[in-house]
Design a protein around this motif. Structure first.
Motif, short mmCIF file in Angstrom:
data_model
loop_
_atom_site.label_atom_id
_atom_site.label_comp_id
_atom_site.label_asym_id
_atom_site.label_seq_id
_atom_site.Cartn_x
_atom_site.Cartn_y
_atom_site.Cartn_z
N THR A 148 0.86 -1.19 0.00
CA THR A 148 0.00 0.00 0.00
C THR A 148 0.89 1.23 0.00
O THR A 148 1.94 1.25 0.66
N LEU A 149 0.47 2.26 -0.72
CA LEU A 149 1.29 3.46 -0.90
C LEU A 149 0.43 4.69 -0.70
O LEU A 149 -0.65 4.81 -1.28
N GLN A 150 0.94 5.61 0.14
CA GLN A 150 0.25 6.87 0.39
C GLN A 150 1.17 8.04 0.04
O GLN A 150 2.39 7.95 0.21
N LEU A 151 0.57 9.12 -0.43
CA LEU A 151 1.30 10.35 -0.72
C LEU A 151 0.86 11.42 0.26
O LEU A 151 -0.32 11.77 0.32
N HIS A 152 1.82 11.94 1.05
CA HIS A 152 1.52 12.94 2.07
C HIS A 152 2.20 14.26 1.71
O HIS A 152 3.42 14.28 1.47
N THR A 153 1.42 15.32 1.70
CA THR A 153 1.93 16.66 1.38
C THR A 153 1.68 17.57 2.57
O THR A 153 0.55 17.64 3.08
N PHE A 154 2.71 18.26 3.02
CA PHE A 154 2.62 19.16 4.16
C PHE A 154 2.82 20.60 3.66
O PHE A 154 3.74 20.86 2.87
N VAL A 155 1.99 21.51 4.12
CA VAL A 155 2.11 22.92 3.73
C VAL A 155 2.15 23.78 4.99
O VAL A 155 1.55 23.45 6.00
N ASP A 156 2.89 24.89 4.89
CA ASP A 156 2.98 25.80 6.03
C ASP A 156 3.37 27.17 5.52
O ASP A 156 3.86 27.33 4.38
N VAL A 157 3.18 28.18 6.36
CA VAL A 157 3.46 29.55 5.98
C VAL A 157 3.92 30.33 7.20
O VAL A 157 3.56 30.00 8.34
N SER A 158 4.74 31.32 6.95
CA SER A 158 5.10 32.31 7.95
C SER A 158 4.91 33.68 7.30
O SER A 158 4.53 33.77 6.13
N GLU A 159 5.19 34.73 8.03
CA GLU A 159 5.07 36.06 7.43
C GLU A 159 6.13 36.30 6.37
O GLU A 159 6.03 37.24 5.58
N ASN A 160 7.14 35.41 6.31
CA ASN A 160 8.23 35.59 5.35
C ASN A 160 8.16 34.66 4.14
O ASN A 160 8.59 35.03 3.05
N ALA A 161 7.65 33.45 4.32
CA ALA A 161 7.70 32.46 3.24
C ALA A 161 6.60 31.43 3.43
O ALA A 161 6.02 31.29 4.51
N PHE A 162 6.30 30.71 2.35
CA PHE A 162 5.40 29.55 2.44
C PHE A 162 6.03 28.39 1.68
O PHE A 162 6.82 28.59 0.75
N ALA A 163 5.70 27.16 2.12
CA ALA A 163 6.40 25.99 1.61
C ALA A 163 5.49 24.79 1.58
O ALA A 163 4.45 24.74 2.25
N VAL A 210 6.08 20.26 1.17
CA VAL A 210 7.02 19.15 1.07
C VAL A 210 6.22 17.85 1.02
O VAL A 210 5.18 17.73 1.65
N THR A 211 6.69 16.89 0.23
CA THR A 211 5.94 15.65 0.00
C THR A 211 6.77 14.43 0.40
O THR A 211 8.00 14.42 0.29
N TYR A 212 6.05 13.38 0.85
CA TYR A 212 6.67 12.12 1.27
C TYR A 212 5.80 10.95 0.80
O TYR A 212 4.57 11.06 0.73
N TRP A 213 6.46 9.84 0.49
CA TRP A 213 5.77 8.56 0.33
C TRP A 213 5.67 7.87 1.68
O TRP A 213 6.63 7.90 2.45
N ARG A 214 4.55 7.26 1.95
CA ARG A 214 4.41 6.35 3.09
C ARG A 214 4.07 4.98 2.51
O ARG A 214 2.97 4.77 1.99
N ALA A 215 5.03 4.07 2.59
CA ALA A 215 4.87 2.75 1.98
C ALA A 215 4.82 1.67 3.05
O ALA A 215 5.59 1.70 4.02
#
Length: 356
Positions: A152-167, A169-174
Motif C-alpha cells: 500500500t502506498l500513500q502520498l503525504h503533502t505538508f504545507v505551512d506559511v510564515s510572514e516571510n515564506a510559504f512551503a 514538502v511531500t513524502y511517500w508512506r509505503a
C-alpha cells in the motif's frame, strides 16, 4: 541508437551490473576500473556505492574573501551564491529559503548591484554562510523503497506559511507485505511571501495552492499511483474554507479554493499541529539547520510510521458555520438617506455589514 545517438558512458549502483557490462562496446563504463564512485546527475552528485545524492558547491564568480567571511558580499555576489545552489528536488529547501529571504530583503532596501549588503542584513548573511560547509557533507537517499515493493502506498503533502515564506514538502508512506512502514522524501518547494502585505490566512491559502500543485506534479511524474493522498495544513481557517459548503467568500479566497478543489478532494485535507508540521522548517529565515539522513526533513514526521489511529486528531477544527468571517462577501447593504432641504441636496450612503 537509430537516430545516431549512441550510449557513451554507463554506470550503476550495482557491482553485478557493472561487471556484466565489462567488455561491452561502450566508450566508458564508469566504475569498472576505479570501483563505484560519485557521478554528477543534473548537477547533483550521485554516490553510487551508497545510492545517495550529495551536493558539490562551487562559487566560481564569487570572491574567496566573500566565501571565507573576510568581506561582506555585494548584491550581485549574493545573487550569484543563491543561483549557484542547484536543487531541483528541494532537498535543501529548508536551507535555501534563508538565502531567498536575504535576497528579498536586499531588494526591499533598494541596494544597488555593486553595493555591499546593509549592516542589518550582513549579520544574517554571515550566519547563513557558516552553514555552507555542512551542505557538502549532507546526503539524501535516492531510492524510495528500500524495504521492498510497497503493498500500500500513500502520498503525504505538508504545507505551512510564515510572514516571510510559504512551503510544501511531500513524502511517500509505503507499507510492504510484511507490514513494515517506510517514509521517503520526494521533493519540496518554497517561495518568499510577496512584498505586498497579505493577511496570514491569505498566505496560508497560498501555501495550500502550492501544496496542491506539488502533489499534482509528483503524481504526474511517477508511473505508480498512491492508494491514498493526504494534504496536511496547520491552519484551521484554511481547513474550514476548503470544507465550507456555502462558498460565499470574497474573490481572492473563492478563486483559490476552487483551484485547490479542482484536483483534490475535501476529504484529502487534514489538520496538523504546527509542532508536527515538517513544512514549518522551510518557512523560517536564518535558523540553524541540521543536515543529515536521520533528520526529520529527510525522514518525515515520526507519526507517519505509526498506524493511522495515532495520527493528529482534528479536534481543533470547528465545523462549518455561517458565523461572521472577514472574508465573507457582504450579503446585505444598508442605505442611509440624508436630506437637507435648506441646501437642496440629498446624500445617499451604502454601508455593508463589514463597514466600520
Amino acid at each position: 541508437m537509430g537516430a545516431g545517438f549512441e550510449l557513451r558512458n554507463f554506470t550503476s549502483n550495482s557491482t553485478e551490473v557493472i561487471a556484466a557490462l565489462d567488455g561491452v562496446d561502450f566508450d566508458k563504463v564508469i566504475g569498472i576500473k576505479n570501483g563505484l564512485g560519485t557521478e554528477r546527475v543534473l548537477r547533483l552528485h550521485w554516490h553510487s556505492t551508497t545510492d545517495n545524492f550529495k551536493f558539490g558547491l562551487k562559487f566560481s564568480n564569487v570572491s574567496e574573501a566573500v566565501m571565507s567571511g573576510t568581506r561582506c558580499p555585494t548584491k550581485r555576489e549574493l545573487l550569484s551564491v543563491v543561483m549557484s545552489i542547484f536543487d531541483p528536488l528541494g532537498l535543501l529547501g529548508n536551507f535555501v529559503v534563508g538565502a531567498k529571504l536575504l535576497m528579498r530583503e536586499v531588494w526591499r532596501h533598494e541596494t544597488r548591484w555593486d553595493e555591499p549588503l546593509p549592516v542589518n542584513i550582513a549579520a544574517s548573511w554571515e550566519k547563513w554562510r557558516r552553514q555552507l560547509p555542512s551542505v557538502v557533507r549532507y546526503t539524501c537517499p535516492r531510492f524510495y523503497f528500500r524495504n521492498g515493493a510497497p503493498e500500500t502506498l500513500q502520498l503525504h503533502t505538508f504545507v505551512d506559511v510564515s510572514e516571510n515564506a510559504f512551503a510544501a514538502v511531500t513524502y511517500w508512506r509505503a507499507k510492504n507485505a510484511r507490514g513494515e512502514v517506510e517514509v521517503a522524501f520526494i521533493c519540496a518547494k518554497s517561495k518568499c511571501a510577496p512584498l505586498k502585505p497579505l493577511t496570514v490566512p491569505g498566505l496560508e491559502l497560498q501555501a495550500a495552492v502550492l501544496g496542491m500543485h506539488l502533489q499534482q506534479a509528483v503524481c504526474e511524474a511517477h508511473s505508480f499511483k498512491p492508494n491514498k493522498r493526504l494534504l496536511w495544513c496547520n491552519s484551521t481557517t484554511v481547513i474550514k474554507w476548503v470544507r465550507s459548503k456555502h462558498r460565499k467568500y470574497k474573490p481572492f479566497v473563492q478563486h483559490r479554493i476552487a483551484e485547490v478543489l479542482a484536483t483534490t478532494q475535501v476529504s484529502e485535507w487534514r489538520w496538523i499541529p504546527t509542532a508536527e508540521n515538517v513544512a514549518d522548517e522551510a518557512t523560517r529565515a536564518n535558523h540553524a539547520i541540521v543536515f543529515g539522513p536521520t533528520v526529520r526533513w529527510v525522514l518525515g514526521p515520526s507519526f507517519l510510521r505509526e498506524e493511522e489511529q495515532a495520527w493528529p486528531s482534528e479536534d481543533a477544527v470547528s465545523p462549518d458555520s455561517d458565523e461572521y468571517d472577514e472574508e465573507l462577501r457582504p450579503q446585505h447593504a444598508l442605505t442611509i438617506v440624508v436630506e437637507d432641504h435648506s441646501l437642496g441636496y440629498t446624500v445617499r450612503q451604502n454601508l455593508s455589514p463589514n463597514s466600520n
